[in-house]
Write a protein that holds these residues in place. Structure first.
Motif, PDB file in Angstrom:
ATOM      1  N   GLU A 111       0.833  -1.129   0.011  1.00  0.00           N
ATOM      2  CA  GLU A 111      -0.038   0.100   0.064  1.00  0.00           C
ATOM      3  C   GLU A 111       0.893   1.299   0.164  1.00  0.00           C
ATOM      4  N   SER A 112       2.140   1.133  -0.058  1.00  0.00           N
ATOM      5  CA  SER A 112       2.982   2.405   0.026  1.00  0.00           C
ATOM      6  C   SER A 112       2.969   3.169  -1.074  1.00  0.00           C
ATOM      7  N   PHE A 113       2.749   4.488  -0.825  1.00  0.00           N
ATOM      8  CA  PHE A 113       2.786   5.477  -1.696  1.00  0.00           C
ATOM      9  C   PHE A 113       4.424   5.914  -2.181  1.00  0.00           C
ATOM     10  N   LEU A 114       5.215   5.992  -1.105  1.00  0.00           N
ATOM     11  CA  LEU A 114       6.647   6.200  -0.931  1.00  0.00           C
ATOM     12  C   LEU A 114       7.143   5.078   0.341  1.00  0.00           C
ATOM     13  N   GLU A 115       8.079   4.230  -0.292  1.00  0.00           N
ATOM     14  CA  GLU A 115       8.761   3.427   0.669  1.00  0.00           C
ATOM     15  C   GLU A 115      10.355   4.011   0.698  1.00  0.00           C
ATOM     16  N   ILE A 116      10.710   4.141   1.833  1.00  0.00           N
ATOM     17  CA  ILE A 116      12.084   4.331   2.301  1.00  0.00           C
ATOM     18  C   ILE A 116      12.588   3.204   3.111  1.00  0.00           C
ATOM     19  N   VAL A 117      13.798   2.657   2.815  1.00  0.00           N
ATOM     20  CA  VAL A 117      14.328   1.617   3.360  1.00  0.00           C
ATOM     21  C   VAL A 117      15.852   2.109   3.862  1.00  0.00           C
ATOM     22  N   ALA A 118      16.057   2.442   5.133  1.00  0.00           N
ATOM     23  CA  ALA A 118      17.457   2.595   5.603  1.00  0.00           C
ATOM     24  C   ALA A 118      18.241   0.979   5.762  1.00  0.00           C
ATOM     25  N   PHE A 119      19.419   1.008   5.163  1.00  0.00           N
ATOM     26  CA  PHE A 119      20.054  -0.034   5.161  1.00  0.00           C
ATOM     27  C   PHE A 119      21.390  -0.130   5.874  1.00  0.00           C
ATOM     28  N   ASP A 120      21.444  -0.340   6.959  1.00  0.00           N
ATOM     29  CA  ASP A 120      22.733  -0.152   7.974  1.00  0.00           C
ATOM     30  C   ASP A 120      23.585   1.114   7.816  1.00  0.00           C
ATOM     31  N   SER A 121      22.784   2.223   7.838  1.00  0.00           N
ATOM     32  CA  SER A 121      23.490   3.694   7.723  1.00  0.00           C
ATOM     33  C   SER A 121      24.345   3.735   6.491  1.00  0.00           C
ATOM     34  N   GLY A 122      24.242   2.910   5.455  1.00  0.00           N
ATOM     35  CA  GLY A 122      25.177   2.924   4.456  1.00  0.00           C
ATOM     36  C   GLY A 122      24.415   3.506   2.933  1.00  0.00           C
ATOM     37  N   TYR A 123      23.145   2.920   2.980  1.00  0.00           N
ATOM     38  CA  TYR A 123      22.346   3.217   1.976  1.00  0.00           C
ATOM     39  C   TYR A 123      20.868   3.483   2.381  1.00  0.00           C
ATOM     40  N   THR A 124      20.619   4.237   1.459  1.00  0.00           N
ATOM     41  CA  THR A 124      19.059   4.878   1.581  1.00  0.00           C
ATOM     42  C   THR A 124      18.264   4.505   0.445  1.00  0.00           C
ATOM     43  N   ILE A 125      17.275   3.958   0.423  1.00  0.00           N
ATOM     44  CA  ILE A 125      16.716   3.357  -1.038  1.00  0.00           C
ATOM     45  C   ILE A 125      15.288   4.091  -0.867  1.00  0.00           C
ATOM     46  N   LEU A 126      14.795   4.768  -1.794  1.00  0.00           N
ATOM     47  CA  LEU A 126      13.529   5.264  -1.973  1.00  0.00           C
ATOM     48  C   LEU A 126      12.609   4.862  -3.179  1.00  0.00           C
ATOM     49  N   LYS A 127      11.588   4.372  -2.925  1.00  0.00           N
ATOM     50  CA  LYS A 127      10.692   3.779  -4.097  1.00  0.00           C
ATOM     51  C   LYS A 127       9.334   4.564  -4.205  1.00  0.00           C
ATOM     52  N   PHE A 128       8.995   5.041  -5.191  1.00  0.00           N
ATOM     53  CA  PHE A 128       8.008   5.942  -5.424  1.00  0.00           C
ATOM     54  C   PHE A 128       6.913   5.176  -6.271  1.00  0.00           C
ATOM     55  N   THR A 129       5.366   5.515  -6.140  1.00  0.00           N
ATOM     56  CA  THR A 129       4.583   5.162  -6.982  1.00  0.00           C
ATOM     57  C   THR A 129       4.062   6.297  -7.767  1.00  0.00           C
ATOM     58  N   ASP A 130       4.321   7.262  -7.340  1.00  0.00           N
ATOM     59  CA  ASP A 130       4.025   8.609  -8.200  1.00  0.00           C
ATOM     60  C   ASP A 130       5.253   9.158  -8.858  1.00  0.00           C
ATOM     61  N   LYS A 131       5.091   9.172 -10.232  1.00  0.00           N
ATOM     62  CA  LYS A 131       6.189   9.692 -10.936  1.00  0.00           C
ATOM     63  C   LYS A 131       6.505  11.125 -10.736  1.00  0.00           C
ATOM     64  N   GLU A 132       5.457  12.021 -10.595  1.00  0.00           N
ATOM     65  CA  GLU A 132       5.689  13.462 -10.356  1.00  0.00           C
ATOM     66  C   GLU A 132       6.634  13.651  -9.027  1.00  0.00           C
ATOM     67  N   LEU A 133       6.371  12.937  -8.099  1.00  0.00           N
ATOM     68  CA  LEU A 133       7.054  13.086  -6.798  1.00  0.00           C
ATOM     69  C   LEU A 133       8.606  12.476  -7.121  1.00  0.00           C
ATOM     70  N   SER A 134       8.637  11.392  -7.786  1.00  0.00           N
ATOM     71  CA  SER A 134       9.989  10.807  -7.926  1.00  0.00           C
ATOM     72  C   SER A 134      10.627  11.665  -8.894  1.00  0.00           C
ATOM     73  N   ASP A 135      10.096  12.431  -9.825  1.00  0.00           N
ATOM     74  CA  ASP A 135      11.172  13.333 -10.764  1.00  0.00           C
ATOM     75  C   ASP A 135      11.289  14.457  -9.792  1.00  0.00           C
ATOM     76  N   LYS A 136      10.463  15.118  -8.916  1.00  0.00           N
ATOM     77  CA  LYS A 136      10.620  16.045  -8.169  1.00  0.00           C
ATOM     78  C   LYS A 136      12.097  15.821  -7.154  1.00  0.00           C
ATOM     79  N   PHE A 137      11.895  14.872  -6.714  1.00  0.00           N
ATOM     80  CA  PHE A 137      12.807  14.169  -5.788  1.00  0.00           C
ATOM     81  C   PHE A 137      14.215  14.059  -6.575  1.00  0.00           C
ATOM     82  N   LYS A 138      14.347  13.446  -7.599  1.00  0.00           N
ATOM     83  CA  LYS A 138      15.330  13.100  -8.701  1.00  0.00           C
ATOM     84  C   LYS A 138      16.102  14.502  -9.060  1.00  0.00           C
TER      85      LYS A 138
END
Length: 156
Positions: A111-138
């Motif tokens: 059900e996530s609109f945006l999912e953020i995964v913190a992986f051991d303080s070394g990587y942050t992964i962001l997944k978007f379902t909304d292209k407009e927000l993804s583009d704004k972030f990028k």
């Protein structure tokens, strides 16, 4: 619409929510937030703790975390529709070490609109379902963020 931050050149530390969500923050106030599998450091009281495995916060509660200096070391943080109902016991068993984390367009919380995964303080992964927000972030972070698919191609 899947991005990975692997350098702290663009953020003070990994999974600094205030910095990574800043370009899209105004678009996120209509969501609740689900946080699970957390390990974090904070010097202030927050609406999350180590007594529970999973938290569902409204936008005001999450704003406290957003405005804090909390560092999320491990965890899954999802913007979800306000009307979603979840089995918190099942969500508490999700892991940021799940292989789906590294797969494009694979959400641990469907059900996530945006999912953020913190992986051991070394990587942050962001997944978007909304292209407009993804583009704004990028557009805000430019070449400092890498597409997750491209990142995975570089790993032997």
């Amino acid at each position: 619409m899947n991005w990975i931050i692997r350098s702290t050149k663009i953020v003070k530390y990994h999974t600094n929510l205030h910095e990574i969500l800043k370009p899209i923050w105004e678009d996120l106030n209509k969501y609740n937030w689900l946080l699970t599998d957390l390990d974090f450091m904070s010097d202030v009281e927050l609406p999350i703790n180590f007594d529970h495995d999973c938290f569902i916060l409204d936008s005001k509660e999450f704003e406290i975390i957003y405005n804090s200096e909390v560092q999320i070391i491990w965890g899954i943080i999802s913007a979800i529709p306000k009307n979603c109902k979840f089995n918190v016991d099942l969500l508490g068993k999700l892991s940021s070490e799940d292989n789906k984390v590294w797969q494009s367009d694979q959400f641990l919380i469907s059900e996530s609109f945006l999912e953020i995964v913190a992986f051991d303080s070394g990587y942050t992964i962001l997944k978007f379902t909304d292209k407009e927000l993804s583009d704004k972030f990028k557009n805000h972070f430019g070449k400092e963020v890498l597409g997750l698919e491209k990142f995975n191609q570089k790993i032997p």
